[in-house]
Design a protein around this motif. Structure first.
Motif, PDB file in Angstrom:
ATOM      1  N   ASP A  32      -9.034  13.794  -4.767  1.00  0.00           N
ATOM      2  CA  ASP A  32      -7.917  14.122  -4.165  1.00  0.00           C
ATOM      3  C   ASP A  32      -7.489  15.669  -3.990  1.00  0.00           C
ATOM      4  O   ASP A  32      -7.442  16.254  -4.646  1.00  0.00           O
ATOM      5  CB  ASP A  32      -6.754  13.464  -4.791  1.00  0.00           C
ATOM      6  CG  ASP A  32      -5.443  13.273  -4.129  1.00  0.00           C
ATOM      7  OD1 ASP A  32      -5.339  13.923  -2.948  1.00  0.00           O
ATOM      8  OD2 ASP A  32      -4.387  12.984  -5.000  1.00  0.00           O
ATOM      9  N   ASP A  33      -7.870  15.864  -2.681  1.00  0.00           N
ATOM     10  CA  ASP A  33      -7.446  17.642  -2.329  1.00  0.00           C
ATOM     11  C   ASP A  33      -6.010  17.875  -2.380  1.00  0.00           C
ATOM     12  O   ASP A  33      -5.188  17.368  -1.504  1.00  0.00           O
ATOM     13  CB  ASP A  33      -8.008  18.053  -1.205  1.00  0.00           C
ATOM     14  CG  ASP A  33      -8.060  19.519  -0.780  1.00  0.00           C
ATOM     15  OD1 ASP A  33      -7.026  20.189  -1.435  1.00  0.00           O
ATOM     16  OD2 ASP A  33      -8.690  20.064  -0.071  1.00  0.00           O
ATOM     17  N   SER A  36       1.486  15.945  -4.495  1.00  0.00           N
ATOM     18  CA  SER A  36       2.156  14.889  -5.168  1.00  0.00           C
ATOM     19  C   SER A  36       2.913  15.324  -6.240  1.00  0.00           C
ATOM     20  O   SER A  36       2.573  16.221  -6.808  1.00  0.00           O
ATOM     21  CB  SER A  36       0.981  13.860  -5.673  1.00  0.00           C
ATOM     22  OG  SER A  36       0.134  13.447  -4.559  1.00  0.00           O
ATOM     23  N   ASN A  37       4.087  14.605  -6.346  1.00  0.00           N
ATOM     24  CA  ASN A  37       4.859  14.687  -7.609  1.00  0.00           C
ATOM     25  C   ASN A  37       4.240  13.744  -8.579  1.00  0.00           C
ATOM     26  O   ASN A  37       3.423  12.952  -8.282  1.00  0.00           O
ATOM     27  CB  ASN A  37       6.501  14.395  -7.117  1.00  0.00           C
ATOM     28  CG  ASN A  37       6.795  13.037  -6.596  1.00  0.00           C
ATOM     29  OD1 ASN A  37       6.131  12.007  -6.904  1.00  0.00           O
ATOM     30  ND2 ASN A  37       7.601  12.967  -5.845  1.00  0.00           N
ATOM     31  N   THR A  53      -0.895   6.518  -7.196  1.00  0.00           N
ATOM     32  CA  THR A  53      -1.937   6.599  -6.586  1.00  0.00           C
ATOM     33  C   THR A  53      -3.187   6.108  -8.001  1.00  0.00           C
ATOM     34  O   THR A  53      -4.016   5.445  -7.623  1.00  0.00           O
ATOM     35  CB  THR A  53      -2.596   8.146  -6.513  1.00  0.00           C
ATOM     36  OG1 THR A  53      -1.677   8.560  -5.632  1.00  0.00           O
ATOM     37  CG2 THR A  53      -4.048   8.271  -5.938  1.00  0.00           C
ATOM     38  N   ILE A  54      -2.781   6.607  -9.097  1.00  0.00           N
ATOM     39  CA  ILE A  54      -3.609   5.845 -10.156  1.00  0.00           C
ATOM     40  C   ILE A  54      -3.468   4.434 -10.220  1.00  0.00           C
ATOM     41  O   ILE A  54      -4.377   3.647 -10.496  1.00  0.00           O
ATOM     42  CB  ILE A  54      -3.082   6.602 -11.492  1.00  0.00           C
ATOM     43  CG1 ILE A  54      -3.411   8.078 -11.720  1.00  0.00           C
ATOM     44  CG2 ILE A  54      -3.588   5.941 -12.919  1.00  0.00           C
ATOM     45  CD1 ILE A  54      -2.735   8.791 -12.670  1.00  0.00           C
ATOM     46  N   LYS A  82      -2.476  11.180 -19.635  1.00  0.00           N
ATOM     47  CA  LYS A  82      -2.187  10.210 -20.370  1.00  0.00           C
ATOM     48  C   LYS A  82      -1.788   8.779 -19.724  1.00  0.00           C
ATOM     49  O   LYS A  82      -2.237   7.846 -20.088  1.00  0.00           O
ATOM     50  CB  LYS A  82      -0.922  10.474 -21.226  1.00  0.00           C
ATOM     51  CG  LYS A  82      -1.075  11.594 -22.241  1.00  0.00           C
ATOM     52  CD  LYS A  82       0.030  12.184 -22.939  1.00  0.00           C
ATOM     53  CE  LYS A  82      -0.336  13.162 -24.147  1.00  0.00           C
ATOM     54  NZ  LYS A  82       1.026  13.478 -24.640  1.00  0.00           N
ATOM     55  N   PHE A  83      -1.126   8.800 -18.420  1.00  0.00           N
ATOM     56  CA  PHE A  83      -0.852   7.669 -17.573  1.00  0.00           C
ATOM     57  C   PHE A  83      -2.081   7.170 -17.123  1.00  0.00           C
ATOM     58  O   PHE A  83      -2.187   5.900 -17.167  1.00  0.00           O
ATOM     59  CB  PHE A  83       0.038   8.021 -16.684  1.00  0.00           C
ATOM     60  CG  PHE A  83       0.656   6.718 -15.716  1.00  0.00           C
ATOM     61  CD1 PHE A  83       1.569   6.179 -16.310  1.00  0.00           C
ATOM     62  CD2 PHE A  83       0.029   6.455 -14.526  1.00  0.00           C
ATOM     63  CE1 PHE A  83       1.966   4.903 -15.480  1.00  0.00           C
ATOM     64  CE2 PHE A  83       0.598   5.360 -13.915  1.00  0.00           C
ATOM     65  CZ  PHE A  83       1.528   4.625 -14.210  1.00  0.00           C
ATOM     66  N   ALA A  84      -3.020   7.968 -16.734  1.00  0.00           N
ATOM     67  CA  ALA A  84      -4.437   7.323 -16.158  1.00  0.00           C
ATOM     68  C   ALA A  84      -5.137   6.644 -17.323  1.00  0.00           C
ATOM     69  O   ALA A  84      -5.767   5.672 -17.010  1.00  0.00           O
ATOM     70  CB  ALA A  84      -5.145   8.469 -15.595  1.00  0.00           C
TER      71      ALA A  84
END
Length: 281
Positions: free
Chosen positions: A151-152, A159-160, A167-168, A212-214
């Motif tokens: 993701d560029d 992204s915020n 996305t994740i 951490k979310f990922a």
């Protein structure tokens, strides 16, 4: 219509009917393991959210209790019973999903496998009609160890945090396990604070939140940080003009020894911000 297509999929004649009396049964075999409990809870919550969105009701949750009929079961099983002889390629990302007229069961030797089994079930729920889930047996495992996208975020809108999380979640839904962020100047460097100013660069705290979310969705966030070219956003800053291969260049002058000091500082900060064992240079 499951993405990606499962390794083995056997369709039967029949349906399981999901109703508001269906029970979501969780068997984690180790209720005292808080980390395991958290991962199992996420899986059950995602299944319930899919059912709420599709059918407008939620399921009752039962933990480590015997349910005789009309249930969806999530269960960790011993590796010795996980079809190792019949399916030697199956691993800790593999799962067995069985849908009968009476129940649905997802079995795996790991929470990662249970998660991917749940992602398959969610896709089946989303494609279902009249609360009827077609009966089938699915045995699945990934063909590739690394599955994901880059993701560029350095050449346009950044992204915020909420969008990164969306996305994740989308990647995880389709069983991808890798999210590579193309950074360039989109990280706030302690060593070089002018980089990324007023460009939406991510702070170390924001990166930590993303990582951490990922992790909750079994996704490894790998940083992509250039070490030769595509440095236009950094070399366009007055403090870094002198490191360009020539005036206006997007590539580094690799004959200048001072560049390696800068790269060492930058790469160290990037590596410390992203705990992945990989870095893309």
């Amino acid at each position: 219509n499951i993405i990606p297509i499962p390794q083995i999929e056997i369709i039967h004649n029949g349906n399981f009917s999901i109703t508001n009396s269906t029970t979501l049964s969780i068997k984690n075999n180790n209720p005292n393991d808080r980390n395991l409990q958290t991962k199992i809870n996420i899986i059950s919550e995602l299944i319930n959210k899919a059912i709420i969105k599709k059918y407008n009701f939620s399921l009752n949750i039962s933990r480590n209790k015997k349910i005789d009929n009309n249930f969806i079961e999530i269960s960790l099983i011993d590796s010795s019973s996980f079809f190792n002889n019949k399916y030697p390629l199956i691993n800790d990302e593999g799962y067995y999903l069985s849908i009968t007229n009476n129940n649905i069961s997802i079995h795996s030797i790991s929470t990662k496998g249970l998660f991917y089994g749940a992602m398959t079930l969610i896709q089946i729920i989303e494609n279902s009609n009249n609360q009827l889930i077609p009966t089938c047996d699915i045995v699945d495992w990934p063909s590739f160890k690394i599955r994901g996208i880059s993701d560029d975020i350095s050449r346009g809108q950044v992204s915020n945090i909420d969008n990164f999380k969306k996305t994740i979640q989308t990647l995880a839904k389709y069983k991808m396990n890798t999210y590579m962020l193309y950074i360039e100047d989109m990280i706030m460097f302690d060593s070089y604070p002018s980089i990324g100013q007023n460009r939406g660069a991510l702070s170390k705290q924001e990166i930590s939140e993303i990582v951490k979310f990922a992790n909750l969705y079994y996704i490894d966030v790998i940083p992509i940080f250039q070490t030769l070219g595509h440095y236009e956003n950094i070399l366009a800053q007055p403090d870094f003009y002198k490191y360009a291969e020539f005036p206006g260049a997007a590539s580094l002058n690799i004959s200048d020894d001072s560049i390696y000091i800068i790269l060492d500082n930058m790469i160290r900060e990037v590596a410390n911000a992203f705990p992945s064992e990989h870095i893309h240079i």
